[in-house]
Every structure is written in structure tokens, then in C-alpha cells.
Scaffold this active site. Structure first.
Site, PDB file in Angstrom:
ATOM      1  N   GLY A  25       7.170  -0.961  12.048  1.00  0.00           N
ATOM      2  CA  GLY A  25       6.234  -1.945  11.523  1.00  0.00           C
ATOM      3  C   GLY A  25       6.898  -3.289  11.329  1.00  0.00           C
ATOM      4  O   GLY A  25       7.574  -3.804  12.216  1.00  0.00           O
ATOM      5  N   ASN A 117       6.977   3.591   2.193  1.00  0.00           N
ATOM      6  CA  ASN A 117       6.522   4.499   1.145  1.00  0.00           C
ATOM      7  C   ASN A 117       7.662   5.377   0.651  1.00  0.00           C
ATOM      8  O   ASN A 117       8.600   5.692   1.377  1.00  0.00           O
ATOM      9  CB  ASN A 117       5.355   5.359   1.637  1.00  0.00           C
ATOM     10  CG  ASN A 117       5.792   6.376   2.653  1.00  0.00           C
ATOM     11  OD1 ASN A 117       6.167   7.495   2.319  1.00  0.00           O
ATOM     12  ND2 ASN A 117       5.801   5.985   3.913  1.00  0.00           N
ATOM     13  N   CYS A 172      -9.793   8.232 -20.355  1.00  0.00           N
ATOM     14  CA  CYS A 172     -10.811   7.579 -21.182  1.00  0.00           C
ATOM     15  C   CYS A 172     -10.885   6.082 -20.929  1.00  0.00           C
ATOM     16  O   CYS A 172     -11.925   5.467 -21.116  1.00  0.00           O
ATOM     17  CB  CYS A 172     -10.597   7.878 -22.661  1.00  0.00           C
ATOM     18  SG  CYS A 172      -8.898   7.745 -23.171  1.00  0.00           S
TER      19      CYS A 172
END
Lengths: 668, 348
Positions: A25, A117, A172
Site C-alpha cells: 500500500g 493493522n 450505557c
């Protein structure tokens, strides 16, 4: 005797050795070019990816006509154009494929990573340790970059220093009390999966009544409070009735559901029952669920309460007239509520069709480059932001965060790839002690350095990867942790194994997990305690591909934090102190899966995918670089701040270690 | 001349937005628009030149003129990646043109085969920035003078073996912006969250701060008198690479070429002699540049071209886009140590 710029012996080494480049890449393209121009002849390159148009601003071996093709393959062809005598083998494959075993790695004199990664980096790290081959590791993000050398026994390995793990938000916060755009974006991605993709128990979107912050009062009290709220609004009796009914239904459902989820049916099933009706879905998510949240009034004592949106009411609104811009990109416009409601509706309909086309039991996978998927998340996130009084974001910005986009340019990659080859030459000359970690800054540091070389560190004797008998201790609840979770979340995700084999050290050598497909499937849904595992139990974990054995000590613990399934003792990268002047949002963030979501972009690039954690305080030059070191070089180390004898001590920390006397300069 | 109004008005097409996405997310749309309106002259298409060409073309300038009067030789085939094999005898700029254009069809890439010495002054003034590689010292000084009178940004760079440098002159008043984080105070109305009681820094709340930097001429930067007391005092903090550059530029002027491996022995002797002369003339100790230096400054090393070309390319992008602080005014890279230093040289 020089051959070009190199001494003859070195030039000969260069032209005869075999090297492996992992990744084709941004860094990979530049690296391949540098290698052949330097005289390397035998190069193997591997990349699992295909070419995308957004790669073309920097991955210069590719052109528009190559979009969709294999990066490794096209890179090879491109290089042969200007260096036909190079002997290049291209693999369109994942480096984690077991075909690339230790024997494969041993073919090479050195390996150079050009990855984006952590999982792959961990894996290659272990393979190179197992094969005892030098590894050159590197990373870039925005204007910043870094290169280092890893050699077993001599230097730290990639995993010697704990790396900050990606931040996750408590359930939450996502489900009940979002306070930042990122929370809404994460929620929207969860929603996509719940409606169209693979449903995940960790990706709930409905209100969470088990929120510890919410009141424990009885349902009756809640309803009474809600009635009072309704009365204080002016509305027709029809609405009143409907809402009351809705809220009682929800309250009743909530009361009977142990886990606090107000739904008894899955979100997907419910949506299916409505025929994926966008208006019904809209009203459930942005009206009914919000109204339910409002009954949990303790949540709103110190927070601004969310304001429900009703589809019909939204339709009455006018579209917001954005200043017609030839100025900004189309995607940079921020639509109004009505605009996003419309976008929500359209994208639901499109995704519904996509799903239908795929047939029974189909699932969609979210992809930032799939326009309806991106539209959906943009719309849903923005509607939620509006409900929770946040300024809405453009599609451009949402895409950055949702898609975990790391800004990237050609020049940074060019510099780093140049540095990689220079390190490679030192290795081939047998000058390992000359090897360095080199950081690329955005601005020169106080010692005027834009490129900062630092001495390499020796291995961490307690490293859970490269120490002679690596060992870790993990806290978890043996009655609640499933074998599947142990395998996926702990051994694979946390400890970077690809195909673990697990034996219990119980005197019987009980096999808990086998890497052979199917052999231990029956164990997956059982909890650890069913196998006699308890406090103090030990597991021997092997990954034969990585030639890696890890001893795992287990501590039984019943009071881990909410949403936390396990904790690795002694290794607490999450506790790394934040850099000064840096808001929370700039840290790495994840939302459960491999994905991460990021806040804004430009030079304050927090990464994920590229694994270079950067925070640019923008106050002074070079602070950012040192953060870049965090991912590559581990958690922020002690300061070796030679030069600040007091003045300016508030400044950035420096990883820079002086390597010879010239580098020590007295300040004025 | 940078005509900022004109440049900002340009509309970015869908194609450009898609291709430049990852860099627009870094330096912003305004910067990209300015790049899109800029014309650059690049002199010299050896290893360093090819790197700079690639970087500018990928960045998306409006036009890039590749100027080089030399011919492709057997060696230069292997020296840079734009020239395809079998191009021996062709002009270097011409031979580089096709592969350069392929890098980004949206940029107007041209080749000019004339010697830069023969170009009239006005030639340079049609560009927003001029980048000189492989040029002799006096020529660089002359072109720098022509350009800086008319606010054309000037860049110079070279690679000698493991060593490389870049120089820039952005004029006496170069304006640029820097993006800074804004601390948001709690306010009425919508804010960025319901926690309105706490002041927060919103990472996407940034503000552009305007700044100015001033640069001196190349002549001034190279003709420092090191015999003065003040200069001597700052010597300890001065990178030795500056003096190495003086030596190598003198070699280039005297011999009409750079040190070449085929005459390693003779060239090494000459280099050491020049080193002695240069240092002595400035009253400096000869151990400032140790003898071994000759082993490491022959030919252009590809990875060093990549590093210097990357920094130089980015400096040109910054100057054209007027965004982010420029390096002032030299960058020296030592490929043996891996250190890259920015320093300012001027006769005060």
C-alpha cells in the site's frame, strides 16, 4: 571500490539476498521502488487488498485503470516497467495464512513490514522471532511516521511494550447517555448491524434499563413521573393516549426482562415485522425509545435531557437551506433534521432492497464505501446527535469517524520507506548496532531535528511474547466466561494468536481448544468452570504457526467493571496517562469489533488502523512525534529529556535518547 | 504569483474529491484548491528530481514542467523510476514524461529539454514555485535572485551519496495559516453535547491562525563569514552538513559534474583538497569534516533521494497551499545517522 553509492561487498549482498515486503500500500509501493533502485533483486511482496480510487493519491504504482485489482500483483508489474531484471514474486493473500509458516519466513534475509493493522504486525513479529530473522517495522499517519528494527535477543520485539488498546465506550453511554458525536456514530453502526447485518449481543441499541446511573425506583413511580411530564406538555389527547400506552408497554416489558433490555424481540425481527418501514423505525428509535429514556430521570438530573423527534413533526419542518457551496465538497455540507430524516428513510429503503435481493437469512456487512450504508450511518448518527443536543456533522466528517479513515499523503510514506531501506543496508552490512528507531516529526524539535534517530532498546525480559517462557495472568469470571470468548476475545484479539491450542494444566492435559477445525466446537458454548477451571488454574496455550507458547494463569474475579469481560494483570496500557492538552476524543477508539471510530481529522490524527497513536497538541512542534512512538515503541516511556534543564519543562516528552556526544547540546 | 482569490474559487470535481480524499482530510480543501491552481518548474530529473516530480504530481498541482537538457545514459536508467528501460539517448525530461503523467492525469505535465542556463529571466516568472536540483551554485544563486523579486518561491535540493539537503526561499514575507485547537466555552443554545456544564475541547473545533515567515536569499545563506566572533560561537550548534554542502557545490562548480564512482580515487583526492581549502578559508578546523566523508558522498542513493524528495516535496506543497509552518531555511539529511536537521542560515 564503489558500486554506485555502495561498497562492493554490500552491493553484492544487496543484489543476492531475498527479502519479504509485507504490504503493498502506501509504504509498500514506495518501499518496492526504493528496494529495486538500491539494487535489491529478489523481492517477495504480499498483500490481501485490492486497489481503491482513494489509494491513488499516494500508492503511485497504481493507476485508475487498476482499481479493483490485486495490489501486490499490480505493484509487481509496475516495478518491472522500470526495472525488468528484478525478480519479484507477488502474493495476493493474507500473511496470516498458515501457508506462510516459519519455514517460509526462513527463506528471507530480512522482512519489512508495510502494514496498517496491529493483528498482522503482531503475527509477523512472532513469525520473525520464530524464524530468527530481522524485521523492520514502520508506520505512518498524516505527517508523522516511524521506523524501527526488531531482532530476536538483541532488541525489543513489537510486543515487548504494551500498546494502548483501543478504547471502547460503556454500553450505557452508547445506548442511554451519549454526550459526543462519536457515541452517536458508534450507535448508528451498531444499529446498521442490528437491522441489516450480523446481530451482536455487544452491540445493543435500545435503552439500557440496567444502567447503574438510572434510578431503581418502581415502574409505577416512573410512569407517574412520565404522566406528569406529559401533562406539562401541550398535546392532543390522542397523542397522550398513544404515548401513555407506549410507555406502559415499554415499562412492562422492561420490568420483566432481567438484562434491562426493553425489547423481547430482536431489533431485526421487530423491523422485519414492520416490513422495514422507515417511518416506523424512525419513530421507534428517535421518539419512543427516547421517551423511554426520559423516564429514567436520574440520568437527566445533571445532563440535558434528549428531545424526541416525531416523523410527522419533522415533515412539517422546512429543509435547511445550506449556502450553496461551490466552496466545500458536497459531502461537507451539514443537512438539517429534515434532510437527515429523508436520508434515513431513503437509505433504509435501499438497504431493505439489498437485503431482499440476497435472499433468506442474508446479512449485509457495513462498508464505508457502500453509499447507502454510509448514508444510513450518517443519517442515524445525526438524528441521534440532534436528539441529544449536539451539533450535527457532515457526511465527510462522519465517514472519517465511522470508517476509521486515516489521512495519508505520499511524502510521509516516501520518507519512511527511504529510512526502511537505510536500516536494511545496515542489517545487510552486519551493522546491527548502528540500527535505530527513527521518528519523523511534523516540525523540528527543540534540537532542530525533523528526523530523530534513537537507540534501540533491549528486549523486555517479561515480554509475554519474546521472553524465554512467556507467562501472563488474566482476571475473569470462570462461571461467566465461555470457551468461545476465551478463544476469540482473549487469545486471538488480545494476545494476537491466529490458531490457538489450549490445554488445561490439570494433570490430565485436558484439551480445551483445538486449532483443528471442528474438534472442540462442543466446548465453545460452555463456561470455563465446567471444565474444572477455577481461581489459580493454568492454561498452556500454543500457536504452532507462530511457534509460540504462552502460559496463562487465571484468577477468578467477580467484580470486574461493567462491560469488561477480562483484565490482564500487570499490563494496563489503558491506564497510560493522556498527553497534555489532549481531549479524550483524540485517543484510539473502538466499538467492539476490529473497527474503530475516530473523531476529526487534519493534523490531529488519532489512528487506529495504522496503529500509530498520535496526538498533535498543536501547541508546539514535535510533541506529536513522540506520541507516534507510542504505538510502535510502546507506552509512553520515561522521559530522557536531556535538554530541558528546567526551562520549558512543561513541554513535550521526548523519546529521543542521545546516541553520541554531539547530540547533547546545552540550551541557551 | 499566487493569486489566492482565483485559486480558492475553483470547484473540486467528484473525481478529484475521490482521488484526493485522504489528503483533503489532512490539509483541508482550501489547501487542495491552491495546489490545484499552482504551476511548478522542476529542474533536473535525476533521482531526487524524479522523487519531487512524483510527490508534486500526486499532490495535484495544476502544472509541472520537467526541465532537463541531459540525455539518458545506461546508469541513469537504474537511477530513477520514471524512465523506462531502453530510453538511452533520449532526453531525460522527455523520457520521464509518460510515466510522470500516468501518476496523475489531472496534472498538466510538460517536458522542456533546454538547458536552464539559457532560459531568460521571464521564463521563471510564469511559475508559482521553482525547484532546482543538480544545478551549480552560481546558477542557483542567479535564479534565486530573479525569482524572489517577483515572489516566486524558490527551492533547491541535491543528494550526494548518503547525504542530502534542501533549501528554500519563500520571500521576505511568506503568509500561511496553521490550524489550532479551539477550547469551547459552555454557551447557550446547542453545544456539542448535553454536558453543557463542562467546558470541553471539541476536536473538530479548530481555528486557523495566520502567520508570517521571512526568508533570506540563497546567496546570503551560502556566503556566511564564519570568521566572525558571532558565527564562531554558533558553530557548535551548526550541522557539519552545511560545510559538506559547500565542499560538494565547489566540486560541482570546478569539475562541472558530481563525484562519480568510476573515478573514485581521483575524485576522493580532489574532494579532500576542496575540503581543506573551504575550511581553511573560513578559519575552521579540518576535522569538522573527517576524511571518511569521501566514502559516502558518491552517486545518488535511492533511499536518500526518497527522504530528501519527500521533505522537499512536502515543503513545496506547504508553500503553495500556504498552510503549516515552512522549514526555515535548510534541511540536511545524513543517511548514515538517520538524522534530519532544519536550520536557518543567513548573514545577519
Amino acid at each position: 571500490m564503489l558500486v554506485g553509492s555502495l561498497r562492493k561487498e554490500l552491493a553484492d549482498s544487496v543484489s543476492s539476498c531475498r527479502v519479504l515486503v509485507v504490504g503493498a500500500g502506501g509504504i509498500g509501493c514506495e518501499l518496492l521502488k526504493n528496494l529495486v533502485l538500491t539494487g535489491f533483486k529478489n523481492i517477495e511482496v504480499i498483500d490481501l487488498d485490492t486497489i481503491d480510487v482513494s489509494n491513488l493519491n499516494r500508492q503511485f504504482l497504481f493507476q485508475k485503470k487498476h482499481v479493483g485489482k490485486s495490489k501486490a500483483q499490480v505493484a509487481k508489474e509496475s516495478v518491472l516497467q522500470f526495472c525488468p531484471e528484478a525478480n519479484i514474486t507477488a502474493y495476493h493473500d493474507s500473511i496470516m495464512n498458515p501457508d506462510y509458516n516459519v519455514e517460509f519466513f526462513k527463506n528471507f534475509m530480512l522482512v519489512m513490514n508495510a502494514l496498517d493493522n496491529r493483528a498482522a504486525r503482531n503475527h509477523v513479529n512472532r513469525m520473525c522471532l520464530a524464524a530468527n530473522i530481522p524485521l523492520i517495522e514502520s508506520g505512518t499517519a498524516g505527517y508523522l511516521g516511524q521506523v524501527t528494527v526488531i531482532k530476536k535477543g538483541l532488541t525489543e520485539c513489537y510486543e515487548c511494550q504494551p500498546k494502548p488498546t483501543q478504547k471502547t465506550f460503556p454500553g450505557c453511554t452508547i445506548r442511554n447517555t451519549p454526550s459526543e458525536p462519536i457515541h452517536c456514530i458508534v450507535w448508528a453502526k451498531y444499529l446498521y448491524n442490528q437491522l441489516f447485518g450480523e446481530e451482536d449481543a455487544d452491540q445493543e441499541v435500545s435503552p439500557d434499563t440496567a444502567d447503574p446511573e438510572a434510578s431503581c425506583e418502581s415502574i409505577i413511580c416512573s410512569v407517574c413521573r412520565w404522566l406528569f411530564y406529559l401533562c406539562s406538555q401541550s398535546m392532543g389527547s390522542n397523542d397522550f393516549d398513544k404515548r401513555l400506552r407506549a410507555i406502559l408497554t415499554a415499562a412492562r416489558a422492561g420490568a420483566s426482562n432481567q438484562d434491562g433490555d426493553i425489547k423481547r424481540v430482536s431489533t431485526k425481527d421487530w423491523a422485519r415485522s414492520t416490513g422495514y418501514d422507515p417511518v416506523k423505525i424512525f419513530n421507534k428509535l428517535f421518539k419512543d425509545d427516547i421517551m423511554y429514556l426520559l423516564t429514567m430521570d436520574k440520568l437527566w438530573k445533571k445532563r440535558k435531557a434528549p428531545q424526541p423527534l416525531d416523523w410527522a413533526v419533522v415533515q412539517e419542518m422546512a429543509y435547511i437551506q445550506e449556502e450553496v457551496s461551490g466552496q466545500g465538497l458536497r459531502d461537507q455540507q451539514v443537512l438539517g433534521v429534515k434532510g437527515y430524516a429523508q436520508l434515513f428513510c431513503n437509505s433504509v429503503e435501499t438497504l431493505r432492497s439489498q437485503l431482499a435481493e440476497k435472499g433468506e437469512g442474508a446479512q449485509l456487512v457495513w462498508d464505508k464505501d457502500d453509499p447507502p450504508a454510509m448514508d444510513f450511518v450518517t443519517a442515524a448518527a445525526n438524528l441521534r446527535m440532534h436528539v441529544f443536543s449536539m451539533n450535527m456533522k457532515s457526511r465527510f466528517d462522519v465517514k472519517s469517524m465511522a470508517g476509521n479513515i486515516i489521512p495519508a499523503i505520499a511524502t510521509t510514506n516516501a520518507v519512511i520507506a527511504g529510512l526502511i531501506v537505510l536500516e536494511a543496508l545496515k542489517i545487510l552490512s552486519g551493522d546491527l548496532e548502528q540500527c535505530r528507531t527513527v521518528f519523523l516529526n511534523k516540525q523540528p524539535n527543540p534540537r532542530k531535528k525533523l528526523l530523530v534517530p534513537c537507540a534501540l532498546d533491549p528486549p523486555n525480559t517479561n515480554c509475554y511474547v519474546c521472553a524465554s517462557k512467556p507467562e501472563v495472568t488474566v482476571k475473569l469470571n470462570v462461571h461467566k466466561t465461555l470457551v468461545q470468548s476465551l478463544q476469540d476475545k482473549i487469545l486471538k484479539e488480545k494476545f494476537g494468536m491466529v490458531a490457538p491450542d489450549v490445554q488445561i494444566e490439570d494433570g490430565k492435559g485436558t484439551i480445551l481448544i483445538s486449532s483443528e477445525e471442528g474438534e472442540t466446537d462442543a466446548n465453545n458454548s460452555k463456561c470455563l468452570s465446567e471444565f474444572g477451571i477455577r481461581n489459580g488454574s493454568r492454561l498452556q496455550v500454543d500457536d504452532f504457526l507462530q511457534d509460540y507458547t504462552l502460559l496463562v494463569n487465571l484468577l477468578h474475579c467477580e467484580d470486574l467493571e461493567k462491560d469488561v469481560e477480562f483484565e490482564v494483570v500487570g499490563d494496563a496500557p489503558d491506564k497510560a496517562p493522556p498527553a497534555p492538552n489532549v481531549p479524550e476524543e483524540d485517543k484510539n477508539i473502538a466499538n467492539g469489533n476490529q473497527d474503530s471510530a475516530l473523531p476529526s481529522t487534519s493534523s490531529k490524527v488519532p489512528i487506529e488502523k495504522d496503529d500509530v497513536l498520535i496526538v498533535d497538541s498543536d501547541e508546539e512542534p514535535s510533541s506529536s512525534t513522540m506520541e507516534a512512538a507510542v504505538e510502535m515503541g510502546g507506552v509512553k516511556r520515561k522521559l530522557e529529556d536531556v535538554e530541558t534543564g528546567g526551562a520549558g519543562s512543561k513541554r513535550k516528552r521526548l523519546f529521543e535518547l542521545p546516541i553520541n556526544d554531539d547530540d547533547i547540546i546545552a540550551l541557551d | 504569483m499566487l493569486d489566492t482569490v482565483e485559486k480558492e474559487d475553483t470547484v473540486i470535481s467528484e473525481e478529484e474529491a475521490a482521488q484526493y480524499d485522504r489528503q483533503i482530510r489532512l490539509w483541508g480543501l482550501d489547501a487542495q484548491k491552491r495546489l490545484r491552481g499552482s504551476h511548478v518548474l522542476l529542474v533536473g530529473l535525476r533521482g531526487l528530481g524524479a522523487e519531487v516530480a512524483k510527490n508534486l504530481i500526486l499532490a495535484g498541482v495544476k502544472g509541472l514542467t520537467l526541465l532537463d537538457h541531459e540525455e539518458v545514459t545506461e546508469e541513469s536508467c537504474r537511477a530513477q523510476f520514471l524512465i523506462p528501460v531502453g530510453s538511452e539517448g533520449q532526453n531525460r525530461a522527455q523520457a520521464s514524461l509518460e510515466r510522470a503523467q500516468y501518476l496523475n492525469p489531472m496534472v498538466d505535465v510538460k517536458a522542456d529539454t533546454e538547458p536552464v542556463e539559457s532560459k531568460p529571466d521571464e521564463f521563471f516568472l510564469q511559475f508559482d514555485a521553482v525547484c532546482l536540483t543538480g544545478c551549480p551554485r552560481d546558477l542557483m544563486i542567479r535564479i534565486d535572485q530573479i525569482c524572489s523579486q517577483k515572489n516566486v518561491k524558490v527551492f533547491c535540493g541535491d543528494v550526494f551519496g548518503y547525504h542530502g539537503y534542501m533549501f528554500s526561499n519563500l520571500g521576505p514575507e511568506h503568509h500561511y495559516v496553521e490550524e489550532k485547537l479551539k477550547a469551547v466555552k459552555p454557551s447557550e443554545g446547542t453545544s456539542d453535547g448535553p454536558d453543557t456544564k463542562k467546558p470541553k475541547v471539541d476536536p473538530s473545533e479548530t481555528t486557523m491562525v495566520k502567520k508570517t515567515a521571512s526568508f533570506c536569499s540563497l546567496k546570503e545563506a551560502l556566503e556566511i563569514d564564519w570568521t566572525s566572533e558571532k558565527a564562531k560561537a554558533s558553530l557548535k550548534r551548526t550541522p557539519a552538513d552545511y560545510f559538506l554542502l559547500q565542499v560538494l557545490l565547489k566540486f560541482r562548480t570546478d569539475k562541472g559534474r558530481d563525484p562519480q564512482p568510476s573515478s573514485f580515487a581521483d575524485d576522493s583526492t580532489i574532494l579532500r583538497q576542496i575540503r581543506d581549502d573551504v575550511l581553511e578559508a573560513q578559519g575552521l578546523a579540518s576535522d569538522l569534516i573527517p576524511d571518511e566523508f569521501v566514502s559516502y558522498c558518491f552517486s545518488e542513493m535511492a533511499p536518500v533521494c526518497a527522504v530528501v524528495g519527500g521533505v522537499l516535496g512536502q515543503e513545496i506543497v506547504k508553500a503553495l497551499s500556504q498552510r503549516d509552518a515552512p522549514h526555515r531555511n535548510f534541511f540536511f539529511f545524513d543517511g548514515l545517522k538517520g538524522s534530519g536537521v532544519v536550520d536557518y542560515f543567513a548573514t545577519k
